[in-house]
Design an enzyme around this catalytic site. Structure first.
Site, PDB file in Angstrom:
ATOM      1  N   LYS A  59       7.913  37.741  -5.252  1.00  0.00           N
ATOM      2  CA  LYS A  59       7.688  36.289  -5.097  1.00  0.00           C
ATOM      3  C   LYS A  59       7.411  35.967  -3.633  1.00  0.00           C
ATOM      4  O   LYS A  59       8.276  36.098  -2.784  1.00  0.00           O
ATOM      5  CB  LYS A  59       8.881  35.461  -5.563  1.00  0.00           C
ATOM      6  CG  LYS A  59       8.465  33.981  -5.634  1.00  0.00           C
ATOM      7  CD  LYS A  59       9.624  33.029  -5.725  1.00  0.00           C
ATOM      8  CE  LYS A  59      10.057  32.442  -4.409  1.00  0.00           C
ATOM      9  NZ  LYS A  59       9.049  31.719  -3.642  1.00  0.00           N
ATOM     10  N   GLY A  86      15.235  36.479   3.812  1.00  0.00           N
ATOM     11  CA  GLY A  86      15.260  35.027   3.950  1.00  0.00           C
ATOM     12  C   GLY A  86      16.546  34.569   4.618  1.00  0.00           C
ATOM     13  O   GLY A  86      17.174  35.328   5.368  1.00  0.00           O
ATOM     14  N   SER A  87      16.965  33.353   4.297  1.00  0.00           N
ATOM     15  CA  SER A  87      18.095  32.763   5.020  1.00  0.00           C
ATOM     16  C   SER A  87      19.440  33.189   4.410  1.00  0.00           C
ATOM     17  O   SER A  87      19.509  33.615   3.254  1.00  0.00           O
ATOM     18  CB  SER A  87      17.983  31.238   4.972  1.00  0.00           C
ATOM     19  OG  SER A  87      18.098  30.810   3.631  1.00  0.00           O
ATOM     20  N   THR A 127      20.438  31.243   1.077  1.00  0.00           N
ATOM     21  CA  THR A 127      19.720  31.735  -0.109  1.00  0.00           C
ATOM     22  C   THR A 127      20.186  33.142  -0.466  1.00  0.00           C
ATOM     23  O   THR A 127      20.347  33.467  -1.648  1.00  0.00           O
ATOM     24  CB  THR A 127      18.193  31.721   0.121  1.00  0.00           C
ATOM     25  OG1 THR A 127      17.823  30.454   0.645  1.00  0.00           O
ATOM     26  CG2 THR A 127      17.438  31.971  -1.163  1.00  0.00           C
ATOM     27  N   GLY A 128      20.442  33.950   0.544  1.00  0.00           N
ATOM     28  CA  GLY A 128      20.942  35.308   0.285  1.00  0.00           C
ATOM     29  C   GLY A 128      22.246  35.274  -0.497  1.00  0.00           C
ATOM     30  O   GLY A 128      22.451  36.048  -1.439  1.00  0.00           O
ATOM     31  N   GLU A 162      18.016  41.005   3.845  1.00  0.00           N
ATOM     32  CA  GLU A 162      17.584  40.909   5.255  1.00  0.00           C
ATOM     33  C   GLU A 162      17.620  39.434   5.600  1.00  0.00           C
ATOM     34  O   GLU A 162      16.742  38.670   5.193  1.00  0.00           O
ATOM     35  CB  GLU A 162      16.141  41.436   5.401  1.00  0.00           C
ATOM     36  CG  GLU A 162      15.992  42.930   5.265  1.00  0.00           C
ATOM     37  CD  GLU A 162      16.476  43.675   6.503  1.00  0.00           C
ATOM     38  OE1 GLU A 162      16.681  43.051   7.552  1.00  0.00           O
ATOM     39  OE2 GLU A 162      16.642  44.893   6.393  1.00  0.00           O
ATOM     40  N   CYS A 168      12.976  36.247  12.639  1.00  0.00           N
ATOM     41  CA  CYS A 168      14.411  36.495  12.471  1.00  0.00           C
ATOM     42  C   CYS A 168      15.008  37.177  13.695  1.00  0.00           C
ATOM     43  O   CYS A 168      16.170  37.004  14.007  1.00  0.00           O
ATOM     44  CB  CYS A 168      14.642  37.353  11.237  1.00  0.00           C
ATOM     45  SG  CYS A 168      13.756  38.919  11.304  1.00  0.00           S
ATOM     46  N   GLU A 187      21.586  29.175  13.019  1.00  0.00           N
ATOM     47  CA  GLU A 187      20.202  29.612  13.199  1.00  0.00           C
ATOM     48  C   GLU A 187      19.285  28.389  13.091  1.00  0.00           C
ATOM     49  O   GLU A 187      19.411  27.593  12.159  1.00  0.00           O
ATOM     50  CB  GLU A 187      19.813  30.632  12.123  1.00  0.00           C
ATOM     51  CG  GLU A 187      18.396  31.161  12.341  1.00  0.00           C
ATOM     52  CD  GLU A 187      17.916  32.071  11.209  1.00  0.00           C
ATOM     53  OE1 GLU A 187      18.224  31.798  10.041  1.00  0.00           O
ATOM     54  OE2 GLU A 187      17.207  33.044  11.520  1.00  0.00           O
TER      55      GLU A 187
HETATM   56  P1  NAP Z   1      14.633  30.904   2.454  1.00  0.00           P
HETATM   57  O1  NAP Z   1      14.590  29.429   2.362  1.00  0.00           O
HETATM   58  O2  NAP Z   1      15.930  31.581   2.278  1.00  0.00           O
HETATM   59  O3  NAP Z   1      13.559  31.437   1.397  1.00  0.00           O
HETATM   60  C1  NAP Z   1      13.178  32.793   1.317  1.00  0.00           C
HETATM   61  C2  NAP Z   1      12.565  33.059  -0.043  1.00  0.00           C
HETATM   62  O4  NAP Z   1      13.554  32.870  -1.060  1.00  0.00           O
HETATM   63  C3  NAP Z   1      11.424  32.108  -0.407  1.00  0.00           C
HETATM   64  O5  NAP Z   1      10.449  32.827  -1.127  1.00  0.00           O
HETATM   65  C4  NAP Z   1      12.135  31.083  -1.260  1.00  0.00           C
HETATM   66  O6  NAP Z   1      11.292  30.369  -2.117  1.00  0.00           O
HETATM   67  C5  NAP Z   1      13.070  31.974  -2.054  1.00  0.00           C
HETATM   68  N1  NAP Z   1      14.203  31.269  -2.665  1.00  0.00           N
HETATM   69  C6  NAP Z   1      14.763  30.086  -2.310  1.00  0.00           C
HETATM   70  N2  NAP Z   1      15.819  29.803  -3.106  1.00  0.00           N
HETATM   71  C7  NAP Z   1      15.920  30.830  -3.989  1.00  0.00           C
HETATM   72  C8  NAP Z   1      16.816  31.130  -5.064  1.00  0.00           C
HETATM   73  N3  NAP Z   1      17.832  30.322  -5.376  1.00  0.00           N
HETATM   74  N4  NAP Z   1      16.631  32.272  -5.764  1.00  0.00           N
HETATM   75  C9  NAP Z   1      15.632  33.123  -5.437  1.00  0.00           C
HETATM   76  N5  NAP Z   1      14.746  32.892  -4.443  1.00  0.00           N
HETATM   77  C10 NAP Z   1      14.905  31.773  -3.712  1.00  0.00           C
HETATM   78  O7  NAP Z   1      14.062  31.390   3.867  1.00  0.00           O
HETATM   79  P2  NAP Z   1      12.747  30.886   4.613  1.00  0.00           P
HETATM   80  O8  NAP Z   1      12.990  29.525   5.156  1.00  0.00           O
HETATM   81  O9  NAP Z   1      11.547  31.136   3.767  1.00  0.00           O
HETATM   82  O10 NAP Z   1      12.686  31.950   5.807  1.00  0.00           O
HETATM   83  C11 NAP Z   1      13.420  31.832   6.972  1.00  0.00           C
HETATM   84  C12 NAP Z   1      14.675  32.687   6.933  1.00  0.00           C
HETATM   85  O11 NAP Z   1      14.342  34.055   6.685  1.00  0.00           O
HETATM   86  C13 NAP Z   1      15.397  32.689   8.279  1.00  0.00           C
HETATM   87  O12 NAP Z   1      16.778  32.601   8.052  1.00  0.00           O
HETATM   88  C14 NAP Z   1      15.031  34.030   8.871  1.00  0.00           C
HETATM   89  O13 NAP Z   1      15.907  34.508   9.845  1.00  0.00           O
HETATM   90  C15 NAP Z   1      15.004  34.889   7.650  1.00  0.00           C
HETATM   91  N6  NAP Z   1      14.240  36.120   7.867  1.00  0.00           N
HETATM   92  C16 NAP Z   1      14.914  37.310   7.931  1.00  0.00           C
HETATM   93  C17 NAP Z   1      14.210  38.488   8.201  1.00  0.00           C
HETATM   94  C18 NAP Z   1      14.913  39.815   8.306  1.00  0.00           C
HETATM   95  O14 NAP Z   1      14.237  40.839   8.246  1.00  0.00           O
HETATM   96  N7  NAP Z   1      16.214  39.860   8.498  1.00  0.00           N
HETATM   97  C19 NAP Z   1      12.827  38.445   8.363  1.00  0.00           C
HETATM   98  C20 NAP Z   1      12.185  37.206   8.283  1.00  0.00           C
HETATM   99  C21 NAP Z   1      12.891  36.050   8.035  1.00  0.00           C
HETATM  100  P3  NAP Z   1      10.628  28.995  -1.587  1.00  0.00           P
HETATM  101  O15 NAP Z   1       9.640  29.400  -0.574  1.00  0.00           O
HETATM  102  O16 NAP Z   1      10.058  28.389  -2.789  1.00  0.00           O
HETATM  103  O17 NAP Z   1      11.765  28.177  -1.010  1.00  0.00           O
END
Ligand code: NAP
Length: 489
Positions: free
Chosen positions: A179, A231-232, A235-236, A254, A289, A390
């Protein structure tokens, strides 16, 4: 399908080797963060679409596993080559869809293809062990794929993460359901088109849609036992709960970071001002991130570093992300823009000192869209929101410290533990810092770089598991232990 500059684009998603609309016909609109115009539409996958995709992946998996690692690697290399051929097209789409500057995003498309090649090169490393557990028998382990893997990726590097998401699971013999992010989903459609043309049907399925219901339906699907999420933190955690509620599943995460850059007093203040800016990744609006968003300066160099850094930040050229002269673009989405603004407001309310930015940049071209100046706060203290949460935006927080203990306590004072950057010319100081700082990925006299083969991932709330190395590939296999007994007695 996606012809350059033919906006708004209308894309389909990949299920069972075909590009299709959502079963419900529903679509999501992707907005250009630079001016809020419509960039394109993608299908909004429902739980029924997820079921179809998982069923296709289950049908395709036994044959995909049977062809063996070398043949799987050959498929992936072909996909990487096809992606490189369409690099310009992907690049434009990515830049417009994310708002990240073209000079920085140019590397992403190449890295997406390189990741596929990297994991293709590891194909024959899916080794088990022979274990001398007894002298009468033969004891060995086999590595077997899970079956269908679910991967969910965030908005900041969509093509790079989507390419990464399929690489290790496929090489390990799994099939995949991915996704992409809701706010920047367009490049995934192009990847879907390439997968349709190159891979056997069902091996990769790419479902555009929201976290709810699409992402959630993937996590909860009973046939998906292995899930990897980027992701965040919130959500994780939701994904861990959904996975636990729907079965016994292997989830790796991650997640976010609030990463410290610690500068010791033996460093040249001019160098620290330069790396303090570079580590913040302003050309991605801080939306990385690994960005070192907390600058921890020893009191002897603090004032000079701040002065130089403020001069440099004032020179950052905010502009349209497709303009090669731009050094910072707009934030990714309205929701994210408003969240970053609320964090800046909290910084002001809680007594941090706003030294630069915090506003929409002046000028007609910035009246629409999610534009923000690069922003710097000094006098930030450990208890403040700016110090703990963050932001994932172009906001740098500067702290002053006196003793090493204070520096290490500050570095470890958040729930995160993703990256850290340590600056000193003294090897003993560096070693003390490396041991004391609780982060999964540490640069000494460097920042931001990733290196294939070295495990990337977070400690504390920043995640579970490591990616970008052999360990990631092996994490998509289960170990089967076999004892050859009687006949060998
Ligand atoms: P996010 O809001 O957590 O969303 C990440 C993904 O999860 C999106 O595809 C989102 O869909 C999906 N999602 C949301 N709610 C969900 C649920 N209940 N069940 C399953 N999937 C769900 O994060 P973001 O705002 O896109 O990205 C920023 C975050 O990612 C930051 O915290 C950043 O630090 C982190 N990140 C970490 C790394 C790493 O390698 N550690 C790398 C890059 C980014 P939608 O788009 O529809 O909301």
């Amino acid at each position: 399908m996606l012809k350059k500059q033919n906006y708004p684009v209308s894309t389909k998603m990949l299920i069972d080797g075909e590009l299709v609309a959502s079963e419900s016909g529903a679509e999501l609109v992707s907005t250009d963060p630079a001016d809020e115009s419509e960039l394109g539409r993608v299908p909004a996958a429902t739980a029924a679409d997820v079921n179809r995709a998982v069923a296709a992946a289950e049908r395709a998996q036994p044959e995909w596993a049977r062809i063996g690692p070398v043949a799987r690697g050959a498929y992936l290399r072909k996909l990487a080559a096809a992606l490189r051929e369409r690099a310009d097209e992907v690049l434009e789409l990515e830049v417009r869809d994310t708002g990240n500057t073209i000079t920085k995003m140019a590397a992403d498309v190449g890295q997406a293809a390189d990741t596929m090649d990297y994991f293709a090169g590891l194909a024959t490393e899916l080794k088990g062990e022979t274990i001398p557990a007894s002298s009468e028998h033969l004891h060995l382990t086999l590595r077997e794929p899970y079956g269908v893997v679910g991967r969910i990726v965030p908005f900041n590097h969509p093509i790079k993460f989507a390419a990464h998401a399929i690489s290790a699971p496929l090489i390990a013999g799994n099939t995949v359901v991915v996704k992409p992010p809701e706010q920047s989903p367009l490049s995934a459609a192009l990847l879907g088109e390439l997968c349709r043309d190159i891979l056997p049907a069902g091996c990769v399925n790419i479902l555009t849609g929201n976290g709810m219901p699409t992402g959630d339906a993937i996590v909860r699907h009973p046939s998906i036992k292995r899930i990897a999420f980027t992701g965040s933190v919130p959500t994780g955690r939701a994904i861990q709960m959904a996975a636990a509620e729907s079965g016994v599943k292997n989830v790796t995460l991650e997640l976010g970071g609030k990463n410290p850059l610690i500068a010791f007093p033996d460093m040249d203040p001019a160098k620290i001002a330069e790396v303090g800016l570079a580590g913040m990744n302003f050309s991605w609006q801080g939306q990385s991130c690994g960005s070192t968003s907390r600058l921890l300066l020893h009191e002897d160099i603090h004032d000079e570093v701040v002065e130089r850094l403020l001069e440099a930040v004032a020179r950052i050229r905010v502009g349209h992300p497709l303009d090669p002269a731009s050094q910072m673009g707009p934030l990714n989405s309205r929701r994210h823009y408003e969240r970053v603004q609320s964090m800046i407001a909290k910084g002001n309310e809680e007594g941090a000192r706003l030294r630069f930015g915090g506003q929409r940049p002046p000028g007609k071209e910035f009246e629409r869209g999610y534009w923000l100046q690069p922003t710097v706060f000094s006098d930030v203290e450990a208890g403040m929101t700016l110090a703990r949460e963050e932001i994932f935006g172009p906001v740098l927080s500067i702290f002053k410290w006196r003793t090493e203990e204070e520096a290490f306590d500050l570095a470890n004072s958040t729930e995160y533990g993703l990256t850290a950057s340590i600056w000193t010319n003294d090897i003993k100081t560096a070693m003390r810092a490396v041991r004391r700082v609780k982060s999964g990925y540490i640069w000494v006299n460097g920042a931001s770089g990733h290196f294939y083969g070295t495990p990337f991932g977070g400690m504390k709330s920043s995640g579970i598991g490591r990616e970008e190395g052999l360990g990631e590939l092996l994490s998509y296999t289960e170990t089967k232990t076999v004892h050859f007994m009687g006949a060998f007695a």
